[in-house]
Scaffold this motif. Structure first.
Motif, short mmCIF file in Angstrom:
data_model
loop_
_atom_site.label_atom_id
_atom_site.label_comp_id
_atom_site.label_asym_id
_atom_site.label_seq_id
_atom_site.Cartn_x
_atom_site.Cartn_y
_atom_site.Cartn_z
N ASN A 19 -0.20 0.41 -15.21
CA ASN A 19 0.90 0.54 -16.16
C ASN A 19 2.06 1.34 -15.58
N GLN A 20 1.94 1.75 -14.32
CA GLN A 20 3.04 2.32 -13.55
C GLN A 20 2.99 1.71 -12.16
N ILE A 21 4.11 1.76 -11.45
CA ILE A 21 4.13 1.16 -10.12
C ILE A 21 5.14 1.87 -9.22
N ILE A 22 4.75 2.02 -7.96
CA ILE A 22 5.66 2.50 -6.92
C ILE A 22 5.66 1.47 -5.81
N VAL A 23 6.85 0.99 -5.45
CA VAL A 23 6.99 0.05 -4.33
C VAL A 23 7.52 0.83 -3.14
N MET A 24 6.75 0.86 -2.05
CA MET A 24 7.14 1.64 -0.87
C MET A 24 7.67 0.75 0.24
N GLU A 25 8.65 1.27 0.93
CA GLU A 25 9.26 0.57 2.07
C GLU A 25 9.68 1.63 3.08
N PHE A 62 6.11 11.57 -8.54
CA PHE A 62 5.57 10.88 -9.71
C PHE A 62 4.64 11.82 -10.48
N GLU A 63 4.40 11.47 -11.73
CA GLU A 63 3.41 12.14 -12.57
C GLU A 63 2.44 11.09 -13.09
N LEU A 64 1.16 11.42 -13.07
CA LEU A 64 0.13 10.49 -13.54
C LEU A 64 -0.75 11.20 -14.55
N ARG A 65 -0.79 10.65 -15.75
CA ARG A 65 -1.54 11.28 -16.83
C ARG A 65 -2.91 10.62 -17.02
N ARG A 66 -3.77 11.29 -17.73
CA ARG A 66 -5.08 10.72 -18.05
C ARG A 66 -4.87 9.42 -18.83
N GLY A 67 -5.58 8.37 -18.42
CA GLY A 67 -5.45 7.09 -19.09
C GLY A 67 -4.41 6.19 -18.45
N GLU A 68 -3.77 6.65 -17.37
CA GLU A 68 -2.75 5.84 -16.70
C GLU A 68 -3.24 5.40 -15.32
N CYS A 69 -2.76 4.23 -14.91
CA CYS A 69 -3.10 3.68 -13.59
C CYS A 69 -1.81 3.39 -12.83
N LEU A 117 -2.66 14.79 -14.74
CA LEU A 117 -3.73 15.06 -13.78
C LEU A 117 -3.23 15.05 -12.34
N VAL A 118 -2.18 14.28 -12.06
CA VAL A 118 -1.62 14.22 -10.70
C VAL A 118 -0.12 14.38 -10.79
N LYS A 119 0.42 15.32 -10.02
CA LYS A 119 1.87 15.52 -9.98
C LYS A 119 2.31 15.66 -8.53
N ALA A 120 3.12 14.72 -8.08
CA ALA A 120 3.66 14.75 -6.72
C ALA A 120 5.13 15.11 -6.78
N GLU A 121 5.51 16.11 -6.00
CA GLU A 121 6.90 16.60 -6.01
C GLU A 121 7.45 16.60 -4.59
N GLY A 122 8.33 15.65 -4.31
CA GLY A 122 9.02 15.59 -3.03
C GLY A 122 8.11 15.47 -1.83
N LYS A 156 -10.38 7.82 -19.68
CA LYS A 156 -10.75 9.20 -19.36
C LYS A 156 -10.34 9.61 -17.95
N THR A 157 -9.65 8.72 -17.25
CA THR A 157 -9.37 8.93 -15.83
C THR A 157 -7.92 8.59 -15.51
N ALA A 158 -7.40 9.17 -14.44
CA ALA A 158 -6.12 8.74 -13.87
C ALA A 158 -6.43 8.03 -12.56
N ILE A 159 -5.88 6.84 -12.38
CA ILE A 159 -6.22 6.00 -11.22
C ILE A 159 -4.98 5.72 -10.39
N VAL A 160 -5.13 5.87 -9.08
CA VAL A 160 -4.12 5.41 -8.12
C VAL A 160 -4.71 4.20 -7.44
N PHE A 161 -4.07 3.06 -7.59
CA PHE A 161 -4.63 1.78 -7.16
C PHE A 161 -3.72 1.10 -6.15
N VAL A 162 -4.26 0.82 -4.95
CA VAL A 162 -3.50 0.16 -3.89
C VAL A 162 -4.06 -1.23 -3.67
#
Length: 403
Positions: free
Chosen positions: A224-230, A58-65, A7-12, A206-212
């Protein structure tokens, strides 16, 4: 509909800003004049520019947070605004399928002069739902937000907590394909926050969630996935949420300490823990070494070692000294205090030292964050302690069951 479709695909994804408004406007004029025929200004930083987000994938699929964590200014909010379509990236692209709901800033998307009810219709329309679809969900949204008594009052008169309740109710009850949640849930009361997490559990398949969030137990619970930003870059990107949280925690180990009270009768010369790199495995022993010097002729004072979490909330107090502390020549006091089998849950902790007179019990010295250390464990928990336990089988006729 595929259960695991992307559902979400970020490229560069990259986005840069200018530190100076006047210079930023000038660059904008130059870019318009050049008709954007060259991409050099996108790839290279010009004077006073900096990368707020740099090469995020990153890629985020349905059912992933996806948990997005990092210190303030790490680039999280900029990335969220790119994902939500509020700003365009300078490089890269983002592809999102389906309806997108976002709780990025407190009150964002609300018209303050309209009532809560009218804003529900507005927000639902922005999400792409018809008036009929919104009406079918209207009562559920109002009940979830717990605002039926105030739903026809202008939103400008709502408290911050009321705005959060209404915003989350619209975003969650309309069940968008992609839900973006910033730190706004930290404003709500505990009961509502727990209800929000229950709702997240319900809609996540049923959803893809980006959680901050800055609450690592919360991130560990829902993601169930994580990105650590700096500094706009990804320090860690993967499915090992615990590893990402450890990298986030490690940044806080070098916080500076500060004296918050002193009557100038004693000073702290040095303090350290018996642990390499400031890391302690759960259930290992904690040993703290102190070196003080008396500045006045006073009896041996009482020392209190206070352990606080990353949010500076006290979680434990080590017993005061009843023995084992003496005053050496020239007023030096050197001692160690130990606690065996430390069972603090995974995370970053600080040690504060408090000293009081052994005669009149008045405080004479306090210094916060003299040592920062990290407790290592594979599991993240909400509670501040993870206590060792044993389990044994009990039969129905066990004496414990008899009245």
């Amino acid at each position: 509909m595929q259960e695991k479709e992307i559902l979400v695909k970020a490229e560069g994804l990259s986005k840069k800003f200018c530190k100076d408004l006047k210079t930023s406007l000038w660059y904008g004029v130059k870019d318009l004049i050049s008709n954007l025929s060259r991409d050099d200004h996108k790839r290279n930083l010009r004077d006073k520019e900096f990368w707020a987000v740099r090469n995020i994938n990153f890629e985020l699929r349905r059912g992933e947070c996806l948990g997005l964590i990092g210190h303030n200014g790490a680039g999280k909010s900029t990335l969220l605004k790119i994902l939500n379509g509020l700003i365009k990236p300078d490089e890269g692209k983002v592809t999102i399928k389906g309806k997108v709901g976002a709780l990025i800033e407190l009150g964002a998307g609300f018209n303050p002069i309209l009532s809560g009810r009218e804003n529900i219709y507005n927000n639902g329309a922005v999400l792409g739902f018809s008036r009929k679809e919104i009406e079918e969900k209207l009562n559920e949204i109002i009940d979830f937000a717990e605002l039926r008594e105030f739903i026809d009052m202008p939103v400008q008169n709502y408290s911050s907590g009321m705005k959060v309740r209404l915003g989350f109710a619209v975003a969650a009850q309309m069940e968008p394909d992609v839900l973006i949640i910033d730190e706004v849930l930290a404003v709500g009361d505990l009961g509502f926050v727990l209800k929000c997490f229950k709702t997240i559990d319900k809609i996540l398949p049923k959803t893809a969630i980006v959680f901050v969030s800055h609450s690592m137990p919360t991130v560990s619970r829902v993601c169930n996935q994580i990105i650590v930003m700096e500094h706009g870059k990804s320090m860690y990107n993967g499915s090992n949420v615990g590893k990402g949280i450890d990298k986030y925690y490690a940044r806080f180990i070098e916080n500076e300490s500060n004296v918050v009270f002193t009557d100038n009768s004693i000073e702290l010369i040095d303090a350290k823990i018996e642990s390499p790199k400031g890391q302690i495995n759960w259930n290992d022993n904690l040993k703290v070494y102190y070196h003080f010097k008396l500045l006045k002729d006073i009896p041996v004072p009482e020392f209190f070692t206070i352990i606080v979490d990353k949010e500076q909330r006290p979680v434990a107090l080590l017993e005061k000294n009843l023995s084992g502390v003496i005053i050496e020549k020239d007023g030096h006091i050197m001692f160690a205090v130990s606690h065996n089998e430390l069972q603090l849950s995974k995370g970053i902790y600080s040690i504060n030292i408090a000293v009081r007179s052994s005669v009149n019990k008045e405080p004479i010295y306090r210094k916060n964050s003299i040592i920062n250390f990290q407790v290592i464990h594979e599991n993240e928990t909400w509670e501040p302690f993870l206590l060792k336990s044993t389990y044994e089988v009990c039969s129905y006729n066990n004496p414990l069951n008899k009245g």
